[in-house]
Design a protein around this motif. Structure first.
Motif, mmCIF file in Angstrom:
data_model
loop_
_atom_site.group_PDB
_atom_site.id
_atom_site.type_symbol
_atom_site.label_atom_id
_atom_site.label_comp_id
_atom_site.label_asym_id
_atom_site.label_seq_id
_atom_site.Cartn_x
_atom_site.Cartn_y
_atom_site.Cartn_z
ATOM 1 N N HIS A 111 14.976 -44.883 -46.869
ATOM 2 C CA HIS A 111 16.017 -45.323 -47.797
ATOM 3 C C HIS A 111 16.795 -44.095 -48.255
ATOM 4 O O HIS A 111 16.354 -42.964 -48.062
ATOM 5 C CB HIS A 111 15.415 -46.050 -49.008
ATOM 6 C CG HIS A 111 14.651 -47.289 -48.656
ATOM 7 N ND1 HIS A 111 15.203 -48.344 -47.971
ATOM 8 C CD2 HIS A 111 13.354 -47.627 -48.890
ATOM 9 C CE1 HIS A 111 14.297 -49.300 -47.811
ATOM 10 N NE2 HIS A 111 13.162 -48.875 -48.354
ATOM 11 N N GLN A 112 17.932 -44.321 -48.875
ATOM 12 C CA GLN A 112 18.767 -43.198 -49.308
ATOM 13 C C GLN A 112 18.257 -42.624 -50.634
ATOM 14 O O GLN A 112 18.880 -42.751 -51.685
ATOM 15 C CB GLN A 112 20.236 -43.637 -49.426
ATOM 16 C CG GLN A 112 20.905 -43.848 -48.088
ATOM 17 C CD GLN A 112 20.889 -42.596 -47.221
ATOM 18 O OE1 GLN A 112 21.138 -41.484 -47.698
ATOM 19 N NE2 GLN A 112 20.588 -42.763 -45.936
ATOM 20 N N THR A 113 17.094 -42.015 -50.556
ATOM 21 C CA THR A 113 16.490 -41.360 -51.712
ATOM 22 C C THR A 113 16.896 -39.889 -51.729
ATOM 23 O O THR A 113 17.462 -39.356 -50.775
ATOM 24 C CB THR A 113 14.966 -41.462 -51.630
ATOM 25 O OG1 THR A 113 14.530 -40.807 -50.431
ATOM 26 C CG2 THR A 113 14.517 -42.927 -51.603
ATOM 27 N N LYS A 114 16.550 -39.203 -52.807
ATOM 28 C CA LYS A 114 16.812 -37.759 -52.870
ATOM 29 C C LYS A 114 16.006 -37.018 -51.798
ATOM 30 O O LYS A 114 16.494 -36.037 -51.220
ATOM 31 C CB LYS A 114 16.480 -37.222 -54.269
ATOM 32 C CG LYS A 114 17.422 -37.729 -55.360
ATOM 33 C CD LYS A 114 17.004 -37.235 -56.733
ATOM 34 C CE LYS A 114 17.936 -37.775 -57.812
ATOM 35 N NZ LYS A 114 17.493 -37.368 -59.173
ATOM 36 N N ASP A 115 14.792 -37.489 -51.551
ATOM 37 C CA ASP A 115 13.988 -36.870 -50.496
ATOM 38 C C ASP A 115 14.707 -36.992 -49.153
ATOM 39 O O ASP A 115 14.780 -36.028 -48.377
ATOM 40 C CB ASP A 115 12.627 -37.548 -50.400
ATOM 41 C CG ASP A 115 11.699 -37.198 -51.544
ATOM 42 O OD1 ASP A 115 12.208 -36.902 -52.646
ATOM 43 O OD2 ASP A 115 10.478 -37.218 -51.347
ATOM 44 N N ARG A 116 15.213 -38.177 -48.861
ATOM 45 C CA ARG A 116 15.922 -38.415 -47.596
ATOM 46 C C ARG A 116 17.146 -37.512 -47.481
ATOM 47 O O ARG A 116 17.385 -36.892 -46.434
ATOM 48 C CB ARG A 116 16.334 -39.884 -47.519
ATOM 49 C CG ARG A 116 17.423 -40.240 -46.503
ATOM 50 C CD ARG A 116 16.889 -40.269 -45.082
ATOM 51 N NE ARG A 116 17.917 -40.582 -44.106
ATOM 52 C CZ ARG A 116 17.889 -41.637 -43.305
ATOM 53 N NH1 ARG A 116 16.888 -42.499 -43.366
ATOM 54 N NH2 ARG A 116 18.855 -41.837 -42.426
ATOM 55 N N LYS A 117 17.922 -37.428 -48.539
ATOM 56 C CA LYS A 117 19.152 -36.633 -48.490
ATOM 57 C C LYS A 117 18.840 -35.154 -48.225
ATOM 58 O O LYS A 117 19.523 -34.499 -47.433
ATOM 59 C CB LYS A 117 19.931 -36.796 -49.793
ATOM 60 C CG LYS A 117 20.522 -38.188 -49.977
ATOM 61 C CD LYS A 117 21.233 -38.325 -51.320
ATOM 62 C CE LYS A 117 21.799 -39.739 -51.482
ATOM 63 N NZ LYS A 117 22.437 -39.914 -52.816
ATOM 64 N N LEU A 118 17.806 -34.634 -48.875
ATOM 65 C CA LEU A 118 17.446 -33.233 -48.646
ATOM 66 C C LEU A 118 16.955 -33.030 -47.220
ATOM 67 O O LEU A 118 17.419 -32.129 -46.509
ATOM 68 C CB LEU A 118 16.359 -32.795 -49.630
ATOM 69 C CG LEU A 118 15.789 -31.386 -49.395
ATOM 70 C CD1 LEU A 118 16.867 -30.319 -49.540
ATOM 71 C CD2 LEU A 118 14.621 -31.108 -50.341
ATOM 72 N N LEU A 119 16.025 -33.872 -46.772
ATOM 73 C CA LEU A 119 15.446 -33.695 -45.449
ATOM 74 C C LEU A 119 16.476 -33.884 -44.340
ATOM 75 O O LEU A 119 16.480 -33.160 -43.348
ATOM 76 C CB LEU A 119 14.290 -34.670 -45.259
ATOM 77 C CG LEU A 119 13.001 -34.298 -45.990
ATOM 78 C CD1 LEU A 119 12.030 -35.474 -46.003
ATOM 79 C CD2 LEU A 119 12.344 -33.087 -45.355
ATOM 80 N N GLU A 120 17.371 -34.848 -44.515
ATOM 81 C CA GLU A 120 18.382 -35.073 -43.482
ATOM 82 C C GLU A 120 19.356 -33.908 -43.422
ATOM 83 O O GLU A 120 19.772 -33.484 -42.335
ATOM 84 C CB GLU A 120 19.118 -36.391 -43.742
ATOM 85 C CG GLU A 120 19.886 -36.886 -42.539
ATOM 86 C CD GLU A 120 20.318 -38.333 -42.661
ATOM 87 O OE1 GLU A 120 20.694 -38.910 -41.639
ATOM 88 O OE2 GLU A 120 20.293 -38.881 -43.786
ATOM 89 N N SER A 121 19.728 -33.366 -44.573
ATOM 90 C CA SER A 121 20.597 -32.188 -44.584
ATOM 91 C C SER A 121 19.919 -31.014 -43.896
ATOM 92 O O SER A 121 20.512 -30.325 -43.061
ATOM 93 C CB SER A 121 20.958 -31.803 -46.026
ATOM 94 O OG SER A 121 21.707 -32.812 -46.652
ATOM 95 N N MET A 122 18.652 -30.779 -44.233
ATOM 96 C CA MET A 122 17.916 -29.665 -43.650
ATOM 97 C C MET A 122 17.788 -29.796 -42.139
ATOM 98 O O MET A 122 17.818 -28.809 -41.410
ATOM 99 C CB MET A 122 16.505 -29.585 -44.259
ATOM 100 C CG MET A 122 16.437 -29.169 -45.704
ATOM 101 S SD MET A 122 14.732 -29.156 -46.319
ATOM 102 C CE MET A 122 14.027 -27.832 -45.322
ATOM 103 N N ASN A 123 17.623 -31.007 -41.663
ATOM 104 C CA ASN A 123 17.242 -31.237 -40.278
ATOM 105 C C ASN A 123 18.377 -31.565 -39.321
ATOM 106 O O ASN A 123 18.148 -31.660 -38.114
ATOM 107 C CB ASN A 123 16.209 -32.369 -40.226
ATOM 108 C CG ASN A 123 14.807 -31.900 -40.530
ATOM 109 O OD1 ASN A 123 14.162 -31.287 -39.697
ATOM 110 N ND2 ASN A 123 14.336 -32.170 -41.732
#
Length: 320
Positions: free
Chosen positions: A202-214
């Motif tokens: 889902h579009q959580t803060k965890d997702r946003k950080l990990l997707e940006s990093m990766n």
């Protein structure tokens, strides 16, 4: 554990507080020292003193006590300021750091930025200590400059908070890039997500950080700030530099999620992973007990992943 690792000085520099630097330093100090039996020195350079407090040292100013300035600018030996908290590493607590910064600022710019390297790292790394770990202030000052010059190997923890990427951008453009331009030799050994707790499908803060990093070229460009052809501010890499390769070299395998894996997650084709390092209440409990996590909770599940970061420190990188 890496066979025959080289001695290494490592800093944890983020020009933003609240990303878990102190926890990383104390935990890795415990793993490298107590668990792996290396000779380790941990140095708290942050005037806030969270690391010192978490190890049972209170950092009120004490003009009569010997401090870093006496070692870096005077004739005191390191033994005058080193403590042993009993967790497998020696420790220099934060003491009088504002006056230490003032004392360093009175010297010439270049000379004062070299003091930590000359008087502490060059004197003791490889002889007395296998690893020296520096907890660095969350702002740019003389202690920050000294740390990155003395320890040209960095671990960068990032938390899933709105200011995470801005904190990395500030660190890359204002600290890492200039240091590389001036000195050339500065490696980011790993950038590590920390305090993860939410789902990534889902579009959580965890997702946003990990997707940006990766996935993002702009993130990769920040990791290479100061290298030839890299424009960290506009977020571009030179032609021929593969984003995936840069990210593979800087993100630990436990946090690496490639573009096709994100597609599979979103399509419901795979069970969404829970990338470490995960949130654990044991970190707060360890802080209150004035112990590093490996001493307080040696069976904690996240220590496996901190151990992988310790491997990276021993190797000098992810893919060495």
């Amino acid at each position: 554990m890496t066979a025959n690792p080289e001695p290494r000085a490592v800093c944890f520099p983020m020009l933003k507080g609240g990303f878990g630097k102190s926890t990383f330093v104390s935990t890795l100090g415990g793993i490298l020292g107590d668990v792996r039996d290396h000779d380790v020195l941990v140095v708290d350079l942050d005037p806030a003193g969270h690391l010192s407090t978490g190890l049972g040292y209170y950092t009120r100013e004490n003009d009569d006590a010997p401090d870093l300035a006496d070692v870096l600018l005077g004739d005191k030996s390191i033994d005058a300021i080193v403590k042993n908290p009993g967790h497998g590493f020696d420790f220099v607590p934060a003491l009088n750091l504002e006056s230490v910064t003032d004392a360093l600022s009175k010297d010439s710019v270049l000379a004062s930025d070299l003091k930590m390297k000359q008087e502490l790292v060059d004197e003791h790394l490889g002889d007395r200590y296998d690893y020296i770990l520096f907890d660095v202030p969350g702002s740019r000052n003389k202690l920050t400059n000294n740390a990155v010059v003395a320890a040209p190997n960095a671990i960068l923890p990032l938390m899933p908070v709105p200011e995470a990427l801005n904190g990395l951008r500030e660190t890359a453009t204002r600290l890492v890039g200039p240091i590389r331009s001036q000195l050339g030799n500065f490696e980011i050994l790993a950038t590590v997500p920390n305090d993860m707790s939410a789902r990534v499908d889902h579009q959580t803060k965890d997702r946003k950080l990990l997707e940006s990093m990766n996935t993002q070229e702009s993130f990769a460009a920040l990791l290479l700030a100061g290298r030839d052809g890299v424009d960290a501010r506009s977020g571009t890499l030179p032609e021929g530099t593969a984003v995936e390769t840069v990210l593979d070299n800087h993100i630990p395998p436990f946090a690496r999620i490639r573009s096709d894996e994100w597609d599979a997650i979103d399509a419901g084709e795979v069970t969404p992973p829970k990338p470490p390092i995960r949130h654990t209440g044991a970190i707060g409990d360890a802080y209150e007990a004035r112990e590093p996590l490996p001493s307080h909770d040696p069976e904690n599940s996240q220590l496996e992943h901190f151990g992988e970061i310790a491997d990276i420190i021993e190797r000098g990188g992810i893919n060495q």
